[in-house]
Design an enzyme around this catalytic site. Sequence first.
Site, PDB file in Angstrom:
ATOM      1  N   SER A  73       7.107   5.464   2.090  1.00  0.00           N
ATOM      2  CA  SER A  73       7.244   6.112   3.391  1.00  0.00           C
ATOM      3  C   SER A  73       8.697   6.160   3.808  1.00  0.00           C
ATOM      4  O   SER A  73       9.520   5.344   3.371  1.00  0.00           O
ATOM      5  CB  SER A  73       6.448   5.292   4.420  1.00  0.00           C
ATOM      6  OG  SER A  73       6.743   5.705   5.729  1.00  0.00           O
ATOM      7  N   TYR A 117       4.520  -3.322   7.764  1.00  0.00           N
ATOM      8  CA  TYR A 117       4.262  -2.078   7.025  1.00  0.00           C
ATOM      9  C   TYR A 117       5.549  -1.515   6.405  1.00  0.00           C
ATOM     10  O   TYR A 117       5.589  -1.190   5.213  1.00  0.00           O
ATOM     11  CB  TYR A 117       3.635  -1.060   7.976  1.00  0.00           C
ATOM     12  CG  TYR A 117       3.421   0.300   7.361  1.00  0.00           C
ATOM     13  CD1 TYR A 117       2.296   0.559   6.577  1.00  0.00           C
ATOM     14  CD2 TYR A 117       4.338   1.346   7.546  1.00  0.00           C
ATOM     15  CE1 TYR A 117       2.089   1.811   6.013  1.00  0.00           C
ATOM     16  CE2 TYR A 117       4.136   2.588   6.982  1.00  0.00           C
ATOM     17  CZ  TYR A 117       3.013   2.820   6.219  1.00  0.00           C
ATOM     18  OH  TYR A 117       2.816   4.052   5.649  1.00  0.00           O
TER      19      TYR A 117
HETATM   20  P1  NAD Z   1      -5.805   7.270   5.058  1.00  0.00           P
HETATM   21  O1  NAD Z   1      -6.310   6.349   6.098  1.00  0.00           O
HETATM   22  O2  NAD Z   1      -6.530   8.531   4.846  1.00  0.00           O
HETATM   23  O3  NAD Z   1      -5.692   6.545   3.657  1.00  0.00           O
HETATM   24  C1  NAD Z   1      -5.442   5.182   3.497  1.00  0.00           C
HETATM   25  C2  NAD Z   1      -6.556   4.648   2.618  1.00  0.00           C
HETATM   26  O4  NAD Z   1      -6.249   3.320   2.254  1.00  0.00           O
HETATM   27  C3  NAD Z   1      -7.908   4.584   3.296  1.00  0.00           C
HETATM   28  O5  NAD Z   1      -8.627   5.774   3.123  1.00  0.00           O
HETATM   29  C4  NAD Z   1      -8.572   3.419   2.583  1.00  0.00           C
HETATM   30  O6  NAD Z   1      -9.482   3.893   1.631  1.00  0.00           O
HETATM   31  C5  NAD Z   1      -7.446   2.735   1.850  1.00  0.00           C
HETATM   32  N1  NAD Z   1      -7.425   1.307   2.116  1.00  0.00           N
HETATM   33  C6  NAD Z   1      -6.888   0.643   3.159  1.00  0.00           C
HETATM   34  N2  NAD Z   1      -7.098  -0.679   3.010  1.00  0.00           N
HETATM   35  C7  NAD Z   1      -7.779  -0.840   1.843  1.00  0.00           C
HETATM   36  C8  NAD Z   1      -8.270  -1.964   1.136  1.00  0.00           C
HETATM   37  N3  NAD Z   1      -8.100  -3.223   1.586  1.00  0.00           N
HETATM   38  N4  NAD Z   1      -8.944  -1.751  -0.017  1.00  0.00           N
HETATM   39  C9  NAD Z   1      -9.125  -0.496  -0.500  1.00  0.00           C
HETATM   40  N5  NAD Z   1      -8.654   0.601   0.126  1.00  0.00           N
HETATM   41  C10 NAD Z   1      -7.997   0.416   1.278  1.00  0.00           C
HETATM   42  O7  NAD Z   1      -4.281   7.545   5.447  1.00  0.00           O
HETATM   43  P2  NAD Z   1      -3.087   8.228   4.631  1.00  0.00           P
HETATM   44  O8  NAD Z   1      -2.072   8.523   5.638  1.00  0.00           O
HETATM   45  O9  NAD Z   1      -3.576   9.304   3.745  1.00  0.00           O
HETATM   46  O10 NAD Z   1      -2.533   7.014   3.778  1.00  0.00           O
HETATM   47  C11 NAD Z   1      -2.259   7.123   2.402  1.00  0.00           C
HETATM   48  C12 NAD Z   1      -0.922   6.505   2.078  1.00  0.00           C
HETATM   49  O11 NAD Z   1       0.108   7.271   2.682  1.00  0.00           O
HETATM   50  C13 NAD Z   1      -0.740   5.061   2.560  1.00  0.00           C
HETATM   51  O12 NAD Z   1      -0.134   4.312   1.535  1.00  0.00           O
HETATM   52  C14 NAD Z   1       0.218   5.223   3.714  1.00  0.00           C
HETATM   53  O13 NAD Z   1       1.006   4.074   3.900  1.00  0.00           O
HETATM   54  C15 NAD Z   1       1.050   6.398   3.246  1.00  0.00           C
HETATM   55  N6  NAD Z   1       1.797   7.049   4.304  1.00  0.00           N
HETATM   56  C16 NAD Z   1       1.153   7.724   5.290  1.00  0.00           C
HETATM   57  C17 NAD Z   1       1.886   8.316   6.284  1.00  0.00           C
HETATM   58  C18 NAD Z   1       1.232   9.085   7.408  1.00  0.00           C
HETATM   59  O14 NAD Z   1       1.920   9.480   8.337  1.00  0.00           O
HETATM   60  N7  NAD Z   1      -0.076   9.335   7.360  1.00  0.00           N
HETATM   61  C19 NAD Z   1       3.287   8.253   6.281  1.00  0.00           C
HETATM   62  C20 NAD Z   1       3.910   7.558   5.262  1.00  0.00           C
HETATM   63  C21 NAD Z   1       3.160   6.971   4.264  1.00  0.00           C
END
Ligand code: NAD
Length: 296
Positions: free
Chosen positions: A188, A201
């Site tokens: 991120s 985070y």
């Molecule tokens: P999302 O909530 O759709 O996906 C995150 C997923 O992590 C969940 O669907 C869940 O299945 C999984 N998860 C969480 N804890 C878990 C556990 N203990 N065991 C198994 N699975 C688990 O949200 P997203 O934004 O698509 O997140 C995906 C990635 O993108 C993450 O690594 C997040 O840090 C990163 N990210 C997101 C953003 C944003 O703005 N959405 C920005 C930067 C980075």
Amino acid sequence: MNQYNMKDPTTQYPKPEFERQPQSPPGLAADMVPKPDHGERSYEGFGRLKGRRALITGGDSGIGRAIAIAFAREGADIAINYLSAEDEDAAEVNRILIEEGRNITLLPGDLSDEAFCLQLVEDATQALGGLDILVNVAGMQVYVEQISDFTTEQFDKTFRTNVYAMFWLCKAALPAMPPGSTIINTTSIQAYKPSPGLLDYASTKAAIAAFTHGLAKQVAEKGIRVNAVALGPVWTPLQPSGGQPQEKVQAFGAEVPMKRPGQPAELAPVYVLLASQESSFVTGEIYGVTGGGHLP
Ligand code: NAD
Ligand code: MG
């Protein structure tokens, strides 16, 4: 209408202000307003991952779901992991891919547990008949305003989920991976420009970036590439389910030059590129997709 139609990116997708929409973690895409775009109706594949076998964590929703759809339409067989609380979102991904005649294996479970991570790699490898792509997408993000309110329990859980799981999965997957295989991690903009309320985070995302650089150097001689994608704000359940306070959800994405959050569908093509042989000379890199927030 596919990902190649020219459009103005500033008006391509919804902009803030958004509704308040609190959910409990991990949250569901099904309950978001507006609904995120995971490329369900737009992603067009051309066989760029034909015959490839991919394990995608967090594949039920958000960026992971968009990757699952894109990889399947590029010809890969896929296994996805998610938490059982997300069965509803996983069932939706399953339905979409089955209707298209694609193979998908659902492997729910908690990645913060080492034994489960080892089992997951074994089960995915068996179901897919091998493994040559590992995409670590799963992550947790819980906003806490003040360090005095941060619990050791949360700090530990965030590191186990975001960092340790990646380590356990990479370690377990590498022996099964033939030359040409690829690992893609998810970091991120927070790794470089941390928000004050995301101490744990942001630190995990910096660790993921360093791990990616280091592991890439270690396994290059095996013909295995390791890269990461660094995201700016993306419209997924992570944010309204405790990743941000609701007033920040309302303004989500306003701070980047595009003045809107990205949609999961806008991330998937970068993961396809990094997974495929097209990026054969790209390893140890962090690819930014930030709406102009840019990496340092
Ligand atoms: P999302 O909530 O759709 O996906 C995150 C997923 O992590 C969940 O669907 C869940 O299945 C999984 N998860 C969480 N804890 C878990 C556990 N203990 N065991 C198994 N699975 C688990 O949200 P997203 O934004 O698509 O997140 C995906 C990635 O993108 C993450 O690594 C997040 O840090 C990163 N990210 C997101 C953003 C944003 O703005 N959405 C920005 C930067 C980075
Ligand atoms: Mg989810």
